[in-house]
Design a protein around this motif. Sequence first.
Motif, PDB file in Angstrom:
ATOM      1  N   ALA A 310       0.665  -0.937  -0.284  1.00 32.72           N
ATOM      2  CA  ALA A 310       0.182   0.428  -0.164  1.00 32.72           C
ATOM      3  C   ALA A 310       0.780   1.342   0.205  1.00 32.72           C
ATOM      4  O   ALA A 310       0.905   2.115  -0.231  1.00 32.72           O
ATOM      5  CB  ALA A 310      -0.947   0.204   1.538  1.00 32.72           C
ATOM      6  N   LEU A 311       2.107   1.106   0.753  1.00 33.69           N
ATOM      7  CA  LEU A 311       2.950   2.196   0.808  1.00 33.69           C
ATOM      8  C   LEU A 311       3.615   2.835  -0.820  1.00 33.69           C
ATOM      9  O   LEU A 311       3.670   4.302  -0.662  1.00 33.69           O
ATOM     10  CB  LEU A 311       3.649   2.342   1.755  1.00 33.69           C
ATOM     11  CG  LEU A 311       5.229   3.668   2.030  1.00 33.69           C
ATOM     12  CD1 LEU A 311       4.325   4.774   2.649  1.00 33.69           C
ATOM     13  CD2 LEU A 311       5.994   2.624   2.838  1.00 33.69           C
ATOM     14  N   ARG A 314       1.603   4.799  -3.265  1.00 31.47           N
ATOM     15  CA  ARG A 314       0.739   6.466  -2.347  1.00 31.47           C
ATOM     16  C   ARG A 314       2.600   7.168  -2.449  1.00 31.47           C
ATOM     17  O   ARG A 314       2.619   8.749  -2.826  1.00 31.47           O
ATOM     18  CB  ARG A 314       0.658   6.070  -0.715  1.00 31.47           C
ATOM     19  CG  ARG A 314      -0.708   5.306  -1.075  1.00 31.47           C
ATOM     20  CD  ARG A 314      -0.836   5.073   0.455  1.00 31.47           C
ATOM     21  NE  ARG A 314      -1.893   4.831   0.620  1.00 31.47           N
ATOM     22  CZ  ARG A 314      -2.963   5.154   2.090  1.00 31.47           C
ATOM     23  NH1 ARG A 314      -2.376   5.425   3.180  1.00 31.47           N
ATOM     24  NH2 ARG A 314      -4.052   3.862   2.235  1.00 31.47           N
ATOM     25  N   THR A 315       3.563   6.722  -2.524  1.00 26.49           N
ATOM     26  CA  THR A 315       4.595   7.241  -1.757  1.00 26.49           C
ATOM     27  C   THR A 315       4.607   7.526  -3.937  1.00 26.49           C
ATOM     28  O   THR A 315       5.903   9.323  -3.659  1.00 26.49           O
ATOM     29  CB  THR A 315       6.127   6.425  -1.817  1.00 26.49           C
ATOM     30  OG1 THR A 315       5.794   6.384  -0.650  1.00 26.49           O
ATOM     31  CG2 THR A 315       7.483   6.765  -1.571  1.00 26.49           C
ATOM     32  N   ARG A 318       2.857  10.242  -4.920  1.00 24.54           N
ATOM     33  CA  ARG A 318       2.918  11.721  -3.459  1.00 24.54           C
ATOM     34  C   ARG A 318       4.456  12.567  -4.817  1.00 24.54           C
ATOM     35  O   ARG A 318       4.639  13.724  -4.400  1.00 24.54           O
ATOM     36  CB  ARG A 318       3.828  11.582  -1.597  1.00 24.54           C
ATOM     37  CG  ARG A 318       3.850  12.721  -1.761  1.00 24.54           C
ATOM     38  CD  ARG A 318       2.928  13.360  -1.086  1.00 24.54           C
ATOM     39  NE  ARG A 318       1.752  12.816  -0.594  1.00 24.54           N
ATOM     40  CZ  ARG A 318       1.619  12.863   0.867  1.00 24.54           C
ATOM     41  NH1 ARG A 318       3.210  14.245   1.404  1.00 24.54           N
ATOM     42  NH2 ARG A 318       0.676  12.267   1.913  1.00 24.54           N
TER      43      ARG A 318
END
Lengths: 327, 704
Positions: A310-311, A314-315, A318
């Motif tokens: 999941a991270l 998003r990284t 971003r």
Amino acid sequence: MVPFAYAAAASAPAAIRHVAQRRDAEFIAGGTDMLQLLQDGVRSPSELIDINRLPMTAIEVGPKGARLGALARMADVADDPRIRAEFPMVAEALLASASPQVRNMASIGGNLLQRTRCLYFRDVATPCNRRAPGTGCPALDGENRLNAILGGSVHCIATYPGDLAVALVALDADVHIDGTRGERTIPVERLHRVPGDAPHLETVLEPGDLITAVTIPAGAAARRSHYLKVRDRASFEFALASAAVGLEVDGGTIRAARVAVGGVATVPWRLRHVEEALVGRPLSADVIHEAARTSSDGAEPRGRNAFKVALLPRTVERALRTVGGLA
Amino acid sequence: MSGSIGRPVSRVDGPAKVTGAARYAAEFAPVDVLHVALVGSTVPKGRIAALDTRAAQKAAGVRAVITHLNAPRLPYRPFDERPEVDPSVGEPLRVFQGPEVRFSGQPIAAVVADTLAQARHAAALVGVTYAAQAATTTFEGGRRRAPKAGGGETRRGAAVQALGNAAVTVDAVYVHPREHHNAMEPHATVALWEGERLTLWDKTQWVNNDAVEIAHVFGLPDDHVRVICPYVGGAFGSGLRTWPHVTIAALAARLVGRPVRVELTRRELYTSVGFRPHTEQRVALGARRDGRLTALIHEATAQTSAYEEHTEETLSPARVTYACPNVLTRYRLVEMDVNTPTHMRAPGVATGLFALECAMDELAVALDMDPLELRLANYAERNEEDDLPWSSKELRACYRMGAERFGWSRRAPAPRSMRAGAWLVGYGMATALYPAYRSEASASATVFADGTASVRSAASDMGPGTYTAMTQVAADVLELPLDRVRFELGDTALPKAPVHGGSITMASVGTAVQAACEAVRAKLGAANGRSYAEALREHGVDRMEATAHVEPGDESKRFSSWAFGALFAEVRVDVDLGIVRVPRIVGAYDVGRVVNPTTARSQCLGGMVGGLGMALLEQADWDPRFGRVMNANFAEYLVPVNADIGELQVLFAPGDDRRFNPLGAKGLAEIGLCGVAPAIANAVYHATGRRLRTLPITLEAVLV
């Protein structure tokens, strides 16, 4: 620590010959990783050949790109105003690495060859296929929060720990190698090997091969670039996930995109399918979201590292929004 | 009085520390000192079936390889009364006395060589074959039982019934991980024998007990062992006990007939000097609608080793922090095949406060009440557990001062209702408290004709500023400028001091220094403006010395003494990436009289940094298959770095607790860590609406 001989290399050809001929001889540059490996008993070279006096420290930047001598210190490259202007993601990746003291010592070539931080690789009381081939991989079902979700095998899921190489892979940088059979140049992306069934073979380097320089092509996507590193503490920690991204935008349309990720894969990991999902599309939050969403495609989480699935998107999202001015 | 007490004096030992003149244990190098490297076991339980030391013995520079096969049987003379730093149940680990392996990392051999590199190399050549046994390496798999000493249960009123009848209840489980002290200075011991007399330069928080422990191990008279430790590079409790490596140093020096040095590696520190135990806690609170507590149940289960019972004061906050008629606490231990846990800053209390203060926050949410109002509604006007009045308590002032400075009134009650740009903002608070203890202590004071004075006690300074504070107390009583007074500590040749732990040093050694200085003044008849030079001349001497021994009176029977604090934390949370940052913490403290505002503030700053680590970063990554801490290094065991630290503000409520001791100081060390982690955890809830009950609160827990 096993006793070892030490000698300072007088010239690159002499150093290469020496290391190629002696079993278990190794180069040492900044030594910031080597000393830990020696003290922990992970490495036990018979000889260390100190290459710090070789003339490979230059940082050159021209219209076509940059050439970083293998012995340029991380701190010097990170502080170079031309690098900061033309390759922001490179400077940012370096500044996000280690601490000022370590960056003052550590070399560019050595940084590319930094060994994994896998907890089992670093503790010689435990098995590790990468350190001791055939002994097994406790990380598969153990303390694997730091380990890779991409590029692993049933033999090894050790994460490639560095930041700089991730940026270099994103920018199609080359690594220049001098060896017993002469000089050659390969993409940084081809320097590291995924573990497969031979995790102890970490790079394509042959005995005696010496990294002499890194070259980075200039370009609009390099100039408009960013490195985002996500970790538990604000500094001095390896990435849990990182993204090196660059965009070339013309009239609101993305003409070129560069996306590579770190902290999640066994080697510096280029996400070409994310780049392809961006190119030719308008620069917008939606387009970025849709493209970044697929960053973890093919991931194989194993317990404590599952959050990276999941991270990672998003990284990437971003970082792309930041470089796109949409953060 | 010269008024040195209460002044913001810089550390008197600062110049020695920053110039490198201060010598730490490993830096003492007697002539012909040899070096020791340890071999640690790699299985958590079993027996050593075979040892091959041939290669190690042949390696360059090696003087001896010591194992259970060739080590002498040591007397390990039993204690009549066990030192208070050691567990009261079980037996400490004995070194090289048999083939048993009790945990992974246990020292099973020692190599003595001319250089450290030679010793470490040879240590790696020692071959060990184990007959491994089934080990208990999971908390779930360990046997749960009440501690043998103390029973582990307290009752006030009828908490279970009261909880059942309560209008509002919360009931939850909180998990605290195994944590390590991780002081900068590694533990080290240098040992030198001269006949039957032994000198140890050792990193310790208690030279007197260190000497007695080693005397017992070797069957020596206590006064045959001298321990010297002028400086300690941080300890946080790891230097309270006398650990096996100290015995190994003395043993190795005896066997080779030369002085030796043992310096533990960072990885060895994770199995050699104890740790804060993994602890799971249930807190159940019952309250009336107006917020008044009617029931409080706090149960804690903590890990210990298979050979010693380490217990801690995890449940004391539940018994005294709030007014509540019905309180039940229950303490349990889980035996595991690990090395014995030990005291780590604010042992137990910080752990227990995390659970209690998070539960109070949950109760505030359930009541729809401001968390600070809830604390005030349950303010304990006396120690209800011991039925004693406080010797002093300025916690109300702490709440008020802290809330004002922090801007608590700006807190919007609803979770996720405060933002700063893309960040969610949360405000959280917690109460802190720590018992104030005092022990007997001795000190001596000498004044010289040149108008200087020397004051001594075998105390320790692991960082809080003992050197500085004692110099201030002495200068104050002797009416001398600070730079005319020299304080010496850390040597068993000096007057006896109690353990440097539990925040007792100021109240204990400080009052002894005060008394010794008063005694020397009385002896001289120094007063009426006469200089010391004149007074000494009249006595016909060039110096005058006095020694004082002070003991606590019956004050602890008449009063309950605690330090108090109120902690307020702001967090900013990036929920997309799971990042939690702490831009500011405000702590307001009642520690009685503040002897030195500068070092007192530093204590609290250090506590806040440690508390931030406890909240967000620190934990041992434990692999039960190997029974090993896998992140046993500073790269992967995370403690805060400068970039993690925002604005830290420290306030002191005016206080002067002369009921507790003549100096009026309640002790200031442990309290600094207390309450920080729950304030941050409560702020994370306020920011995100997510109640995270397991420490540390890591990125993946916050990620939604």
